[in-house]
Design an enzyme around this catalytic site. Structure first.
Site, PDB file in Angstrom:
ATOM      1  N   HIS A   1       0.821  -1.217   0.000  1.00  0.00           N
ATOM      2  CA  HIS A   1       0.000   0.000   0.000  1.00  0.00           C
ATOM      3  C   HIS A   1       0.849   1.259   0.000  1.00  0.00           C
ATOM      4  O   HIS A   1       0.438   2.293  -0.523  1.00  0.00           O
ATOM      5  CB  HIS A   1      -0.997  -0.037   1.151  1.00  0.00           C
ATOM      6  CG  HIS A   1      -2.089  -1.000   0.859  1.00  0.00           C
ATOM      7  ND1 HIS A   1      -2.072  -2.290   1.292  1.00  0.00           N
ATOM      8  CD2 HIS A   1      -3.184  -0.876   0.069  1.00  0.00           C
ATOM      9  CE1 HIS A   1      -3.121  -2.919   0.805  1.00  0.00           C
ATOM     10  NE2 HIS A   1      -3.820  -2.091   0.075  1.00  0.00           N
TER      11      HIS A   1
ATOM     12  N   ARG B   1     -15.370   1.405  -1.837  1.00  0.00           N
ATOM     13  CA  ARG B   1     -15.054   0.101  -1.267  1.00  0.00           C
ATOM     14  C   ARG B   1     -15.183   0.191   0.252  1.00  0.00           C
ATOM     15  O   ARG B   1     -14.639   1.113   0.880  1.00  0.00           O
ATOM     16  CB  ARG B   1     -13.651  -0.338  -1.648  1.00  0.00           C
ATOM     17  CG  ARG B   1     -13.528  -1.827  -1.342  1.00  0.00           C
ATOM     18  CD  ARG B   1     -12.273  -2.436  -0.959  1.00  0.00           C
ATOM     19  NE  ARG B   1     -11.216  -1.643  -0.513  1.00  0.00           N
ATOM     20  CZ  ARG B   1      -9.958  -1.874  -0.881  1.00  0.00           C
ATOM     21  NH1 ARG B   1      -9.694  -2.824  -1.755  1.00  0.00           N
ATOM     22  NH2 ARG B   1      -8.986  -1.157  -0.372  1.00  0.00           N
TER      23      ARG B   1
ATOM     24  N   ASP C   1      -4.237  -8.475  -4.312  1.00  0.00           N
ATOM     25  CA  ASP C   1      -4.377  -9.541  -3.323  1.00  0.00           C
ATOM     26  C   ASP C   1      -4.535 -10.899  -3.984  1.00  0.00           C
ATOM     27  O   ASP C   1      -4.126 -11.911  -3.419  1.00  0.00           O
ATOM     28  CB  ASP C   1      -5.561  -9.249  -2.391  1.00  0.00           C
ATOM     29  CG  ASP C   1      -5.144  -8.296  -1.282  1.00  0.00           C
ATOM     30  OD1 ASP C   1      -4.050  -8.485  -0.719  1.00  0.00           O
ATOM     31  OD2 ASP C   1      -5.891  -7.343  -1.004  1.00  0.00           O
TER      32      ASP C   1
ATOM     33  N   CYS D   1      -9.616  -3.822 -10.655  1.00  0.00           N
ATOM     34  CA  CYS D   1      -9.189  -2.628  -9.918  1.00  0.00           C
ATOM     35  C   CYS D   1      -7.828  -2.779  -9.246  1.00  0.00           C
ATOM     36  O   CYS D   1      -7.383  -1.895  -8.544  1.00  0.00           O
ATOM     37  CB  CYS D   1     -10.244  -2.217  -8.887  1.00  0.00           C
ATOM     38  SG  CYS D   1     -10.402  -3.371  -7.538  1.00  0.00           S
TER      39      CYS D   1
HETATM   40  C1  PEP Z   1      -6.397  -5.452  -4.691  1.00  0.00           C
HETATM   41  O1  PEP Z   1      -6.181  -6.258  -3.798  1.00  0.00           O
HETATM   42  O2  PEP Z   1      -6.074  -5.639  -5.880  1.00  0.00           O
HETATM   43  C2  PEP Z   1      -7.057  -4.173  -4.384  1.00  0.00           C
HETATM   44  C3  PEP Z   1      -7.440  -3.371  -5.336  1.00  0.00           C
HETATM   45  O3  PEP Z   1      -7.215  -3.847  -3.076  1.00  0.00           O
HETATM   46  P1  PEP Z   1      -6.046  -3.303  -2.146  1.00  0.00           P
HETATM   47  O4  PEP Z   1      -4.843  -3.050  -3.016  1.00  0.00           O
HETATM   48  O5  PEP Z   1      -6.537  -2.092  -1.490  1.00  0.00           O
HETATM   49  O6  PEP Z   1      -5.839  -4.435  -1.199  1.00  0.00           O
HETATM   50 MG    MG Z   2      -7.121  -5.998  -1.877  1.00  0.00          MG
END
Ligand code: PEP
Ligand code: MG
Length: 539
Positions: A190, A333, A454, A501
């Site tokens: 992140h 989300r 993920d 996404c």
């Molecule tokens: C993902 O896991 O691809 C996603 C968009 O969520 P995050 O990156 O916030 O975990």
């Molecule tokens: Mg994710």
């Protein structure tokens, strides 16, 4: 002679700046030489800081006497008090100041490092674990030496630390820091996602850099190619100038795509949407001509405070985003905290201390454990529904029961607020189990969104923040392609939209594949939209 190295990942861009190293608590530890006549003042600063640290500790000990856990906590603070009076700590620091003619912070850091290493090498496990106490005592003294916190440093600085949290990146960006580099971290951590979002040049997994660099060194970060050069030669600086110019030209040339439709040559409209974390990113997204927001990660509001934001505070925050986006669609989300998205809110996690947080209370699991918090968030989002084109996305789903439970709460919240229009409720496909049961999930979801970040982490069992396994973190792995295809097929069979996404959405090597799959949207870091639109329009 310059030194060079590689990093696991970069957020894009190039930057040349001056090194500013941060300690574990992200305080700047200034390191500079002093003149002979200044050493006395440095020693005095040290004695005063020790005195203040001791007084503050005594106050805390007094207060703690009333605490129900005083028996366990007091001995720790008493041991810290003893350490503050340790003759070796005092004499060692003074010696470094006087003999090496360095400032007190630097001298203290050297002295503490010596202690920490001594503890580290002890065989006795108990004594080894006391290393953390030394670090904490050091932090306490630094606090009284006026070592400035992260927020107070100058521009053209490149901040170095072992690790940065996503919120640190936001602070650095708001403060106008030139760039950052961390020894730890992975490509789709992140921290990296936020850095790409705001356009702050940085590297993660830049091993060796922190140890080799000194404050004041010149550092060149190439976050396009994931490399760094410490104290570059004049030739290397010249090459940097040329590369910087080429990069700017490339970026300028893409600007024409900001106002063009997101359409392939054969006329397929594939909305290119933005992933955003906080309100300032709305303007950035609009500059890049995004078709909407495909992923609004709502956790950042919760990360900024030690208490839960109220329904009203959440609504006001969401409203700013809604106003900024006009009538373009926005996908909210639901709160996805846990794992590397740390939130220091007691009401959320209480005393939960899972040993494996990425597999623990995260996303919808946490929300369903705290239905009041989920309901409050749903109500806050619905509060914006009358004026905006919104949908809601559920993170970390592994069962239809989770979707049904969230839907039941959504219906309750809609009834309470008298919201009559349909609000689409989507399911994130980011755990392999969700892709495997996508046919069932499609029956209880209004749309899917593939969270490739993920999906790769859980599909390949590779921690997305761990630089040591960064080489295994690969969205092109055939297993990931199959999982994505399964989700797409299930969505098509059930006739529900499916978007992507995760960071994969911006990977131009995948644009043709996504087009062939007829996905209904790609949501990505806004600054990648132009390059993907250019690619799309040529397909
Ligand atoms: C993902 O896991 O691809 C996603 C968009 O969520 P995050 O990156 O916030 O975990
Ligand atoms: Mg994710």
């Amino acid at each position: 002679m310059s030194q060079q190295g590689h990093a696991v990942a970069g957020s894009g861009g190039l930057v040349l700046g001056v090194v500013q190293k941060l300690d574990e608590k992200h305080h700047i530890i200034p390191e500079y030489k002093v003149e002979e006549h200044q050493t006395e003042a440095e020693v005095r600063r040290f004695s005063q800081a020790i005195l203040q640290a001791r007084l503050s500790l005594q106050d805390e000990m007094m207060l703690l006497k009333e605490h129900p856990h005083a028996n366990e906590l007091l001995p720790i603070l008493e041991s810290h008090h003893l350490m503050l009076s340790d003759p070796e700590l005092q004499a060692g620091t003074k010696r470094f100041i006087e003999e090496d003619k360095i400032n007190v912070e630097w001298a203290l850091k050297r002295c503490l490092t010596g202690f920490e290493q001594a503890f580290e090498h002890m065989d006795d496990i108990y004594l080894k674990s006391r290393k953390a106490d030394i670090t904490q005592v050091g932090q306490r003294i630094f606090q009284y030496l006026d070592a400035s916190p992260l927020a107070l440093h100058q521009a053209q600085s490149i901040m170095l630390a072992t690790d940065f949290a996503p919120s640190d990146v936001v602070t650095m960006w708001r403060d106008g820091v030139a760039g950052f580099a961390a020894s730890q971290g992975g490509k789709d951590s992140h921290t990296m996602i936020v850095a790409r979002g705001v356009g702050l040049t940085g590297l993660v997994g830049a091993q060796g850099l922190f140890e080799q660099a000194e404050d004041g060194d010149v550092l060149l970060l190439n976050a396009e190619e994931n490399t760094w050069i410490l104290n570059p030669s004049p030739d290397e600086c010249l090459a940097y100038d040329i590369e910087q110019q080429q990069l700017n030209e490339k970026r300028d040339a893409l600007k024409i795509y900001a106002n063009q439709p997101s359409q392939s040559k054969d006329g397929y409209y594939l909305p290119l949407l933005a992933n955003i974390e906080f309100v300032e990113e709305v303007d950035i997204a609009l500059q890049y001509g995004v078709d909407g927001i495909g992923l609004f990660r709502t956790e950042f509001l919760f990360m900024q405070s030690a208490t839960l934001p109220s329904e009203e505070e959440q609504r006001a925050y969401y409203q700013k985003i809604v106003q900024g986006m006009g009538n373009k669609p926005i996908t909210f989300r639901l709160l996805d905290v846990g794992a590397d998205k740390l939130v220091h809110v007691q009401a959320l996690f209480g005393d939960y201390d899972g040993e494996n947080p990425a597999l623990g209370l995260r996303g919808v699991r946490m929300l369903l454990r705290k239905p009041d918090i989920l309901k409050t968030q749903l109500r806050a989002i619905l509060g914006c529904a009358k004026t905006a084109n919104i949908s809601i996305l559920v993170p970390m789903v592994v069962s239809t029961a989770e979707m049904l439970a969230v839907r039941a709460l959504l219906e309750e919240a809609k009834a309470e607020l008298d919201v009559r229009q349909d609000i689409a409720l989507g399911c994130m496909i980011e755990v392999p189990a969700a892709a495997l049961i996508a046919d069932d999930l499609a029956k209880v979801s209004d749309f899917f969104s593939i969270g490739s970040n993920d999906l790769v982490q859980y599909g390949l069992a590779v921690d997305r923040s761990d630089e040591h396994v960064g080489y295994l973190y690969d969205a092109n792995h055939v297993a990931i392609k199959r999982l994505i295809q399964m989700a797409v097929d299930a969505a098509n069979r059930q006739n529900i939209p499916i978007t992507v996404c995760g960071e994969l959405a911006a990977n131009r090597a995948w644009t043709q594949t996504f087009l062939d799959m007829r996905v209904s949207g790609l949501s990505m870091t806004a600054r990648h939209v132009l390059a993907v639109r250019k690619q799309l329009r040529a397909l």
